[in-house]
Design a protein around this motif. Structure first.
Motif, PDB file in Angstrom:
ATOM      1  N   GLN A  16      13.642 -10.749  40.655  1.00  0.00           N
ATOM      2  CA  GLN A  16      14.143  -9.396  40.448  1.00  0.00           C
ATOM      3  C   GLN A  16      14.852  -9.368  39.104  1.00  0.00           C
ATOM      4  O   GLN A  16      15.059 -10.402  38.478  1.00  0.00           O
ATOM      5  CB  GLN A  16      15.057  -8.968  41.583  1.00  0.00           C
ATOM      6  N   LYS A  17      15.201  -8.203  38.646  1.00  0.00           N
ATOM      7  CA  LYS A  17      15.862  -8.076  37.352  1.00  0.00           C
ATOM      8  C   LYS A  17      17.175  -8.847  37.385  1.00  0.00           C
ATOM      9  O   LYS A  17      18.002  -8.648  38.275  1.00  0.00           O
ATOM     10  CB  LYS A  17      16.104  -6.599  37.048  1.00  0.00           C
ATOM     11  N   GLN A  70      -0.479 -10.676  34.888  1.00  0.00           N
ATOM     12  CA  GLN A  70       0.163  -9.390  34.635  1.00  0.00           C
ATOM     13  C   GLN A  70       1.562  -9.533  34.045  1.00  0.00           C
ATOM     14  O   GLN A  70       2.159  -8.553  33.623  1.00  0.00           O
ATOM     15  CB  GLN A  70       0.278  -8.589  35.939  1.00  0.00           C
ATOM     16  N   SER A  71       2.129 -10.732  34.049  1.00  0.00           N
ATOM     17  CA  SER A  71       3.485 -10.925  33.544  1.00  0.00           C
ATOM     18  C   SER A  71       3.502 -10.993  32.025  1.00  0.00           C
ATOM     19  O   SER A  71       2.512 -11.369  31.391  1.00  0.00           O
ATOM     20  CB  SER A  71       4.100 -12.201  34.132  1.00  0.00           C
ATOM     21  N   SER A 120      12.341  -6.886  33.564  1.00  0.00           N
ATOM     22  CA  SER A 120      11.806  -5.843  34.437  1.00  0.00           C
ATOM     23  C   SER A 120      10.841  -6.467  35.438  1.00  0.00           C
ATOM     24  O   SER A 120      10.284  -7.531  35.201  1.00  0.00           O
ATOM     25  CB  SER A 120      11.095  -4.748  33.637  1.00  0.00           C
ATOM     26  N   VAL A 121      10.668  -5.776  36.555  1.00  0.00           N
ATOM     27  CA  VAL A 121       9.775  -6.213  37.617  1.00  0.00           C
ATOM     28  C   VAL A 121       8.833  -5.056  37.914  1.00  0.00           C
ATOM     29  O   VAL A 121       9.277  -3.928  38.115  1.00  0.00           O
ATOM     30  CB  VAL A 121      10.571  -6.592  38.890  1.00  0.00           C
ATOM     31  N   GLN A 122       7.547  -5.360  37.930  1.00  0.00           N
ATOM     32  CA  GLN A 122       6.543  -4.339  38.190  1.00  0.00           C
ATOM     33  C   GLN A 122       5.871  -4.547  39.544  1.00  0.00           C
ATOM     34  O   GLN A 122       4.680  -4.365  39.684  1.00  0.00           O
ATOM     35  CB  GLN A 122       5.465  -4.349  37.087  1.00  0.00           C
ATOM     36  N   GLY A 123       6.617  -4.965  40.536  1.00  0.00           N
ATOM     37  CA  GLY A 123       6.058  -5.215  41.866  1.00  0.00           C
ATOM     38  C   GLY A 123       5.057  -6.348  41.821  1.00  0.00           C
ATOM     39  O   GLY A 123       5.336  -7.413  41.287  1.00  0.00           O
ATOM     40  N   ASP A 125       2.609  -6.503  40.055  1.00  0.00           N
ATOM     41  CA  ASP A 125       2.002  -6.539  38.731  1.00  0.00           C
ATOM     42  C   ASP A 125       2.743  -7.440  37.760  1.00  0.00           C
ATOM     43  O   ASP A 125       2.520  -7.384  36.562  1.00  0.00           O
ATOM     44  CB  ASP A 125       1.922  -5.113  38.157  1.00  0.00           C
ATOM     45  N   VAL A 127       6.191  -9.660  35.999  1.00  0.00           N
ATOM     46  CA  VAL A 127       7.529  -9.453  35.472  1.00  0.00           C
ATOM     47  C   VAL A 127       7.505  -9.577  33.951  1.00  0.00           C
ATOM     48  O   VAL A 127       6.576 -10.142  33.381  1.00  0.00           O
ATOM     49  CB  VAL A 127       8.534 -10.477  36.061  1.00  0.00           C
ATOM     50  N   THR A 128       8.543  -9.065  33.309  1.00  0.00           N
ATOM     51  CA  THR A 128       8.758  -9.257  31.876  1.00  0.00           C
ATOM     52  C   THR A 128       9.999 -10.114  31.744  1.00  0.00           C
ATOM     53  O   THR A 128      11.029  -9.802  32.353  1.00  0.00           O
ATOM     54  CB  THR A 128       8.954  -7.900  31.165  1.00  0.00           C
TER      55      THR A 128
END
Length: 171
Positions: A16-17, A70-71, A120-123, A125, A127-128
């Protein structure tokens, strides 16, 4: 030495963030619902929580999400890179065990004991994320709540040593 499999593990926490330092041996978890195993490790976590921050040291956090296709990894110059390109892919692209070994090797050498920040977390998809300095990680937010194990860490942050990546601030 890396653990090859974890027989019984509580469901791992998802990224998570927040800020992380993975501090324990990596474990490969065979997921019965998927043909692709994932990798977990114990971590010191400072994460956003309902307008504040919460600290914890969970036994298993799913760190293989850092290198999903996707990360996104943000390098020291502020450039975005597809995180799955950070590690060396196996020669046999069809071998799940070889893919897992390559991911383990990368995470062992370049993520374990290095402070990172999940931006950030994109579910599902990805993370960044980026590397941060040990000093940045140890600078705890005012009024942070935490588990008992985290409170022990917070009271003695100067006793903890984390590895450092060279960081250049993006322009």
């Amino acid at each position: 030495m890396l653990k090859e499999k974890t027989e019984e593990i509580n469901p791992p926490e998802l990224l998570q963030k927040g800020k992380y330092v993975f501090i324990d041996q990596l474990s490969v978890v065979e997921n019965s619902g998927s043909s692709v195993p994932f990798i977990v490790a114990k971590a010191i976590v400072v994460a956003a929580n309902k307008g504040g921050f919460r600290g914890d040291i969970p036994a298993a956090v799913k760190l293989s999400d850092l290198i999903l296709k996707q990360s996104v990894y943000i390098d020291e110059n502020g450039r975005s890179l597809e995180a799955h390109k950070l590690y060396t892919w196996p020669r046999n692209l069809g071998s799940t065990s070889e893919w897992t070994a390559c991911k383990q090797q990368f995470l062992q050498e370049f993520v374990l004991y290095f402070p990172i920040e999940v931006l950030s977390v994109q579910g599902n998809d990805g993370v960044t994320w980026r590397f941060i300095t040990p000093e940045n990680f140890k600078k705890l937010p005012e009024g942070i709540e935490g588990s008992e194990s985290f409170q022990e860490f917070a009271a003695h942050t100067e006793d903890y040593f984390f590895l450092r990546r060279p960081i250049v601030m993006p322009k």
